[in-house]
Design a protein around this motif. Structure first.
Motif, PDB file in Angstrom:
ATOM      1  N   VAL A  63      44.928 -72.138  20.156  1.00 34.40           N
ATOM      2  CA  VAL A  63      44.626 -71.770  21.538  1.00 34.40           C
ATOM      3  C   VAL A  63      43.143 -72.018  21.791  1.00 34.40           C
ATOM      4  CG1 VAL A  63      44.265 -69.332  20.901  1.00 34.40           C
ATOM      5  CG2 VAL A  63      44.808 -69.923  23.274  1.00 34.40           C
ATOM      6  N   SER A 103      45.064 -57.319  24.339  1.00 37.17           N
ATOM      7  CA  SER A 103      43.628 -57.151  24.144  1.00 37.17           C
ATOM      8  C   SER A 103      43.167 -58.037  23.006  1.00 37.17           C
ATOM      9  CB  SER A 103      43.304 -55.692  23.819  1.00 37.17           C
ATOM     10  OG  SER A 103      41.932 -55.552  23.595  1.00 37.17           O
ATOM     11  N   SER A 105      40.032 -59.800  20.593  1.00 36.18           N
ATOM     12  CA  SER A 105      39.055 -59.146  19.711  1.00 36.18           C
ATOM     13  C   SER A 105      37.908 -58.513  20.489  1.00 36.18           C
ATOM     14  CB  SER A 105      38.515 -60.153  18.704  1.00 36.18           C
ATOM     15  OG  SER A 105      37.907 -61.221  19.385  1.00 36.18           O
ATOM     16  N   ASP A 132      40.379 -69.463  14.758  1.00 36.51           N
ATOM     17  CA  ASP A 132      39.041 -69.326  14.205  1.00 36.51           C
ATOM     18  C   ASP A 132      38.890 -67.944  13.572  1.00 36.51           C
ATOM     19  OD1 ASP A 132      39.370 -68.244  16.755  1.00 36.51           O
ATOM     20  OD2 ASP A 132      37.252 -68.416  17.250  1.00 36.51           O
ATOM     21  N   VAL A 133      39.282 -66.930  14.332  1.00 37.25           N
ATOM     22  CA  VAL A 133      39.163 -65.536  13.897  1.00 37.25           C
ATOM     23  C   VAL A 133      40.466 -64.824  14.253  1.00 37.25           C
ATOM     24  CG1 VAL A 133      37.944 -63.351  14.235  1.00 37.25           C
ATOM     25  CG2 VAL A 133      36.672 -65.510  14.312  1.00 37.25           C
ATOM     26  N   THR A 139      46.584 -62.219  19.509  1.00 42.80           N
ATOM     27  CA  THR A 139      46.674 -63.642  19.861  1.00 42.80           C
ATOM     28  C   THR A 139      47.674 -64.349  18.963  1.00 42.80           C
ATOM     29  OG1 THR A 139      44.355 -63.587  20.541  1.00 42.80           O
ATOM     30  CG2 THR A 139      45.323 -65.759  20.138  1.00 42.80           C
TER      31      THR A 139
END
Ligand SMILES: O=P(O)(O)OC[C@H]1O[C@H](OP(=O)(O)OP(=O)(O)O)[C@H](O)[C@@H]1O
Length: 181
Positions: A63, A103, A105, A132-133, A139
């Motif tokens: 994404v 919600s 990060s 990435d995180v 997500t």
């Protein structure tokens, strides 16, 4: 070699970065990972993530925004194609799939959009979800729903960094502190 050298100085391969910290509404001060505008860091992370790809993966799903250059490089290195969800509906989308993320990060709710023709590329495929995180995992869960809606199966989750304890197993290069003083 990868590792957290101190709370906010990290190394991936030969590349070392001091992560800035940002203050957010509900989390206090958090480390910020930015691949956008940093090809050296992005390339090092993508190279290091190659062994994390789940066996049997046929296509990657990510994404926008920060995960996109990372996934592009991972795609280029692995030879696996990728599909990217958006955070805004575009006028050219055709029958997009839609998922709400309560919600992220940084405490901001989002709606994710996956254009119909891109969703069709996931049908019948084993799909690795690339980020990435990963923090709350919200997500990642939304992306996994896209895979199921599209008729694919999730081969696994991988991310450069994990901040916190998401509910799914995620293969990562490093854990980062969720908050810093
Ligand atoms: O596991 P979660 O709690 O859902 O958080 C992870 C998401 O948060 C960050 O996105 P961000 O909101 O910073 O958006 P950006 O990549 O567009 O900057 C990151 O890029 C992940 O997509």
């Amino acid at each position: 070699m990868s590792g957290v050298l101190s709370d906010l100085t990290i190394r991936i391969g030969d590349v070392e970065r001091v992560l800035p910290t940002v203050r957010t509404g509900n989390l206090g001060r958090v480390p910020l990972v930015e691949f956008i505008g940093d090809p050296e860091f992005t390339n090092a992370a993508a190279q290091a993530m190659l062994p994390l790809l789940p066996a049997g993966t046929e296509i990657l799903l990510t994404v926008v925004t920060n995960a996109l250059p990372l996934t592009h490089e991972l795609s280029d290195r692995s030879g696996l194609p990728y599909v990217c969800a958006r955070k805004k509906r575009r006028t050219y989308m055709q029958q997009p799939l839609i998922q709400d993320v309560p919600s992220l990060s940084l405490g901001v709710a989002e709606t994710l959009w996956l254009d119909g023709p891109h969703a069709a590329r996931l049908r019948g495929k084993r799909v690795a979800i690339v980020q990435d995180v990963v923090a709350s995992g919200g997500t990642a869960q939304a992306l996994a729903k896209f895979v199921v809606q599209a008729g694919g199966t999730v081969s696994g989750y991988l991310a450069a960094f994990r901040q916190g304890q998401p509910p799914m197993d995620v293969a990562v290069l490093q854990d980062l502190p969720r908050r810093v003083p």
